[in-house]
Scaffold this motif. Structure first.
Motif: not given
Length: 72
Positions: A1-14, A45-52, A65-66
């Protein structure tokens, strides 16, 4: 899987145990506000691996992870 970046489309998996809003004064919301598979845009991307992440129903802070990257 490619790395998440700002502006990327993401899907909620859980669903997380709760949703934390990305408001100036964050609030905890029930997780059933978002369905699994809902797509949004990673804002920052926020500290601790969280994303807005901005979804149609609001903007939330989520652990990576979600989320999964939606390939275009």
């Amino acid at each position: 899987m490619a790395e998440l970046t700002a502006g990327a489309t993401v899907r909620l998996v859980s669903r997380p145990p709760y949703l934390k809003t990305a408001d100036p004064m964050p609030m905890l919301r029930p997780p059933n506000l978002l369905d699994i598979g809902t797509q949004g845009v990673a804002i920052t991307r926020n500290p601790g691996g969280t994303w807005t992440v901005k979804f149609e129903g609001g903007t939330y802070l989520l652990d990576s992870q979600y989320l999964e990257l939606v390939e275009s």
